[in-house]
Design a protein around this motif. Structure first.
Motif, mmCIF file in Angstrom:
data_model
loop_
_atom_site.group_PDB
_atom_site.id
_atom_site.type_symbol
_atom_site.label_atom_id
_atom_site.label_comp_id
_atom_site.label_asym_id
_atom_site.label_seq_id
_atom_site.Cartn_x
_atom_site.Cartn_y
_atom_site.Cartn_z
ATOM 1 N N ARG A 138 0.765 -1.017 -0.096
ATOM 2 C CA ARG A 138 0.018 -0.199 -0.041
ATOM 3 C C ARG A 138 0.904 1.199 0.084
ATOM 4 N NH1 ARG A 138 -5.552 0.130 -0.422
ATOM 5 N NH2 ARG A 138 -6.249 -0.831 1.514
ATOM 6 N N GLY A 139 1.826 1.253 0.417
ATOM 7 C CA GLY A 139 2.948 2.180 0.633
ATOM 8 C C GLY A 139 3.394 2.886 -0.554
ATOM 9 N N LYS A 158 1.355 3.887 -3.089
ATOM 10 C CA LYS A 158 0.361 4.863 -2.924
ATOM 11 C C LYS A 158 -0.359 4.879 -4.195
ATOM 12 C CE LYS A 158 2.448 8.093 0.165
ATOM 13 N NZ LYS A 158 3.339 9.333 0.068
ATOM 14 N N ASP A 159 0.160 4.399 -5.452
ATOM 15 C CA ASP A 159 -0.475 4.427 -6.616
ATOM 16 C C ASP A 159 -0.021 3.298 -7.542
ATOM 17 O OD1 ASP A 159 -1.769 6.886 -8.699
ATOM 18 O OD2 ASP A 159 -0.581 5.449 -9.664
ATOM 19 N N ASN A 197 3.237 3.734 -9.499
ATOM 20 C CA ASN A 197 4.586 3.617 -8.669
ATOM 21 C C ASN A 197 5.119 2.305 -8.826
ATOM 22 O OD1 ASN A 197 4.358 6.462 -8.263
ATOM 23 N ND2 ASN A 197 3.305 6.266 -6.424
#
Lengths: 250, 317
Positions: free
Chosen positions: B210-211, B213-214, B217
């Protein structure tokens, strides 16, 4: 189409598993039990196929009294009938479990038998292929895509780095893998309707286990690791450690 | 002399690494039990593979061939392997805990009415019997078990036992095998989304959570994986968000892995993720939250912004 879905009740994935005092099993006291996530996919797939082929879905489950809550979950999703398989002893060997399931499945004349690819508690991943041999019908296991027609199925089964395409005639067994569908949530109406369905009970004698559990243990504890540093400045030291200390990269 | 039989898995005429690993394990067990080590190949156009198996300790290789077996055919393989186990009167059969092994082994066990231990991570001889360890609850705990049938079947997790050369002068026996009626017909093998390494087979895995973010990425994860010749993995959070495909998911409802190096990027370490990767030999965690549970099991941690740390790693490798 007459569809059977074999389900299992398991501890949920957030469970912190504790070994029991005699080290032969786990403490069940505080566990939140759920319908095995892979079996949820099987229930969903059964319902979808029943809707498309005007069929009926029967869920079958083997285990102690507590498993009726998992059976009710499947009924609340929309399954039509349920059979609770009660046994003289609780089998821990999937070969014994499969034998008990096969006895009940043979009586049902099912066109399609669905089940999750594995249960997330004992992780044996054996029941689907064993049932295929015991019932003498084909089984497509670990399936992520399925098409069912009146007399055959086409399936895609996951393998390392790709898929195997499988064709077989009905009756057949399919074990389900994530990616196949998104299980529906039970509606309030479904939950209420499920309460009215009578769960049929069948008593089956199971063969002796050929797997003996000697001991259950926690994995060995790892020595505490180290924080190499903070931010990008720590990267050179990390790479040095991976090369020189761990020797896992060159 | 009793026999230990290793099923040497191949696809497209290429042997899987786990075949050599299992021969090395089989060699160890055969020494302890005074047993003979035999390898079995099943497929089409495979006789050339026998020599490689000899290098890892097989005294005899039985190559079972049939035109119908270009691809894995469940009932065909099961019949041939069960018949071979019976003909050789083997007491132990070792297979890989691969997608093929997990499909095949229970079928063979059912045909032989033998006990099967799947996904084993340790197999030892103790008082003349096999003492077997297999993770349950995705590795949250481990069961030490024994098998009570005369013939004992095992699937062993890839990457757990090292492949060690033990050259033997091998006798390769070619058999024209009869696959019987194939009901579950494999018609085609299709490559996955890319021709990429699967997490269960990889020696190094770089996983994102989840880190990141998108979903865009994840090129950072892909680039770092490329630099290391690693497979790409993902946490359940990243898969549930629709950022990555399920086949990359590591954890209790995904794949259980044991690579030499597991790099967790932007993964906090939910209990169900840790269960799937905690048996990795070395774990690296990169996370901005120093309290993240992933640091408790990491050998090496960097507390910091992954968007600075990962590009630096890519640059330096």
């Amino acid at each position: 189409m007459n569809i059977a879905v074999c389900i299992k009740q398991v501890p949920d994935t957030e469970t912190k598993v504790r070994v029991s005092g005699d080290k032969k099993w786990i403490e069940e006291g505080e566990i939140n039990f759920i319908l095995n996530p892979y079996d949820e996919l099987a229930v969903e797939e059964g319902l979808k196929i029943a809707e498309a082929h005007s069929g009926e879905v029967t869920v079958l489950s083997l285990g102690p009294d507590r498993i009726t809550s998992a059976i009710r979950s499947a009924l609340a999703m929309g399954a039509n009938k349920a059979i609770h398989i009660k046994t003289d002893k609780n089998p821990l060997d999937p070969m014994a479990t499969a034998e008990a399931l096969a006895q009940v499945l043979r009586e049902g004349n099912y066109d399609l038998i669905l089940l999750g690819k594995q249960a997330i508690d004992d992780d044996h991943q054996q029941i689907g292929p064993i049932l295929s041999e015991k019932l003498g019908i084909p089984a497509a296991n670990v399936v992520t895509k399925l098409e069912v027609s009146a007399d055959k199925i086409t399936a895609e089964r996951q393998i390392e780095g790709g898929f195997e395409k499988i064709e077989c005639a009905l009756p057949a067994i399919v074990t389900t893998q994530r990616g196949l569908n998104e299980p529906r949530y039970a509606s309030l109406k479904g939950i209420m309707a499920a309460k009215k369905i009578q769960i049929e009970e069948k008593i089956v004698t199971v063969p002796d286990d050929k797997i003996e559990i000697l001991e259950i243990n926690y994995p060995p504890e790892k020595p505490p690791g180290k924080i190499v540093g903070e931010g990008a400045d720590a990267v050179p030291e990390l790479i040095r450690l991976l090369k020189e200390e761990a020797k896992v990269i060159s | 002399m009793s026999k230990i039989l290793v099923f040497a898995e191949q696809r497209d005429g290429k042997l899987k690494k786990v075949a050599f690993e299992n021969l090395s394990l089989g060699k160890k067990l055969s020494t302890d039990l005074g047993a003979e080590l035999v390898a079995v190949l099943i497929g089409n156009n495979i006789s050339g593979l026998g020599e490689q198996l000899g290098k890892y300790g097989a005294l005899k290789v039985i190559a079972c061939q049939n035109d119908a077996l270009d691809l894995y055919q469940p009932e065909g393989y099961a019949k041939i392997l069960a018949d071979t186990v019976t003909a050789e009167d083997a007491s132990i059969v070792i297979m890989g805990a691969t997608l093929m092994g997990k499909d095949l082994a229970p079928r063979v066990a059912a045909r032989l009415d033998a006990a099967l231990a799947t996904d084993c991570i340790s197999v030892e001889v103790s008082e003349g019997d096999l003492k077997i360890v297999r993770p349950i609850y995705a590795g949250k705990v481990r069961a030490t078990i024994r098998l009570k049938s005369d013939k004992k079947l095992l699937t062993v997790r890839p990457n757990v036992y090292p492949a060690e050369e033990n050259p033997e002068s091998t006798e390769v026996i070619e058999v024209a095998a009869d696959p019987c009626e194939i009901k579950t017909k494999v018609t085609e093998v299709m490559a996955g989304s890319k021709d990429k390494l699967d997490v269960t087979e990889a020696d190094i895995i770089v996983s994102g959570g989840r880190g990141l973010k998108d979903p865009d990425n994840f090129h950072l994860i892909a680039n770092l994986a490329d630099k290391l010749g690693a497979a790409q993995g993902a946490s359940r959070a990243a898969v549930d968000a629709g950022w990555r495909l399920y086949e990359e998911q590591v954890g209790q409802t995904g794949k259980t892995v044991s690579p030499s190096l597991y790099i967790a990027v932007g993964i906090s370490g939910a209990i169900q993720h840790l269960a799937g990767m905690s048996s990795s030999k070395y774990i690296v965690a990169i996370n901005k939250d120093p309290e993240a549970p992933i640091f408790k099991i990491a050998d090496y941690g960097i507390v910091g912004d992954l968007f600075e740390v990962v590009p630096k790693m890519i640059e330096m490798l």
